[in-house]
Design an enzyme around this catalytic site. Sequence first.
Site, short mmCIF file in Angstrom:
data_model
loop_
_atom_site.label_atom_id
_atom_site.label_comp_id
_atom_site.label_asym_id
_atom_site.label_seq_id
_atom_site.Cartn_x
_atom_site.Cartn_y
_atom_site.Cartn_z
N GLU A 102 82.40 -3.14 30.85
CA GLU A 102 83.81 -2.76 30.85
C GLU A 102 84.49 -3.29 32.11
O GLU A 102 84.04 -3.04 33.23
CB GLU A 102 83.95 -1.24 30.78
CG GLU A 102 85.38 -0.74 30.83
CD GLU A 102 86.27 -1.40 29.79
OE1 GLU A 102 87.31 -1.96 30.19
OE2 GLU A 102 85.91 -1.37 28.60
N ASP A 119 83.29 -8.44 34.69
CA ASP A 119 83.63 -9.49 33.73
C ASP A 119 82.41 -9.90 32.92
O ASP A 119 81.39 -10.32 33.47
CB ASP A 119 84.18 -10.69 34.52
CG ASP A 119 84.72 -11.79 33.62
OD1 ASP A 119 84.43 -11.80 32.41
OD2 ASP A 119 85.46 -12.65 34.15
N ASP A 162 90.84 -6.42 23.14
CA ASP A 162 92.26 -6.50 23.48
C ASP A 162 92.85 -7.79 22.89
O ASP A 162 92.36 -8.89 23.18
CB ASP A 162 92.41 -6.50 25.00
CG ASP A 162 93.84 -6.25 25.44
OD1 ASP A 162 94.78 -6.65 24.73
OD2 ASP A 162 94.02 -5.63 26.51
N LYS A 171 101.01 -11.13 24.09
CA LYS A 171 101.89 -12.22 24.51
C LYS A 171 101.17 -13.56 24.43
O LYS A 171 100.03 -13.68 24.85
CB LYS A 171 102.39 -11.98 25.94
CG LYS A 171 103.32 -10.79 26.08
CD LYS A 171 103.83 -10.66 27.50
CE LYS A 171 104.79 -9.46 27.63
NZ LYS A 171 105.30 -9.32 29.02
N ASP A 186 91.63 -4.46 14.33
CA ASP A 186 92.67 -4.05 13.39
C ASP A 186 93.92 -4.91 13.57
O ASP A 186 94.99 -4.55 13.10
CB ASP A 186 93.00 -2.56 13.55
CG ASP A 186 93.44 -2.21 14.95
OD1 ASP A 186 93.52 -3.12 15.79
OD2 ASP A 186 93.70 -1.02 15.21
#
Length: 208
Positions: free
Chosen positions: A99, A126, A149, A153, A185
């Site tokens: 994480e 990372d 994630d 943008k 999703d």
Amino acid sequence: GDWSLIGVRFALYVTLAALFGLAAFSLYGLRARERGDALALRPWFIAIDELVETHPQGLNWKDYFGNGNPVELDVGCGRGLFVHSSSRRNPGTSYVGIELDYKEGRRASRRLKKLESPNGRIWGGDVNVAYRRLIAPGSLEAVHVYFPDPWWKRKHRRRRVFNDVFVNQTSSLLRMGGWLHSWTDVEEYFGVIESLMDHHPDFQKLPS
């Protein structure tokens, strides 16, 4: 869709339910107080950068977990629900969650500490560093990437975890017959992941 390649399998599922709480994480270090918290959470939480310093030649899973059990990786583990539940359900398998957000990673590790889990660990940092510097080729049973994630943008999409480099590295780190599982999703991101997997020579699509 499901994929499998020269012995490496990839299972991908998409849902269209709403996803809440997405955040862009940019925390790369620990403040002094947080370092103390992290020390109290060992061995269930450790920073990837520290592991690299103490294991310059990379990790040996047998030494790390004290056994030769198969190891599964959860990339972007968040609060560690998958690692927590899977490590309890499958004591014969070891789980490492990675994480980037240290706060979330420490929260995940507290669950494991409460259980005194022998087979669940959280790494803060990372995943690309862990891939390059810590994990030996062919040493993973499975890699899980749940709800990565999407970086909405366009200018930020280069930050997405799924790209050619990530898929190539995952292929090299999985054992023959290993699995890559991912759920998203976000329909557009699903298409990107599907395209990457379908065009990778090491993976083969499996029947749904």
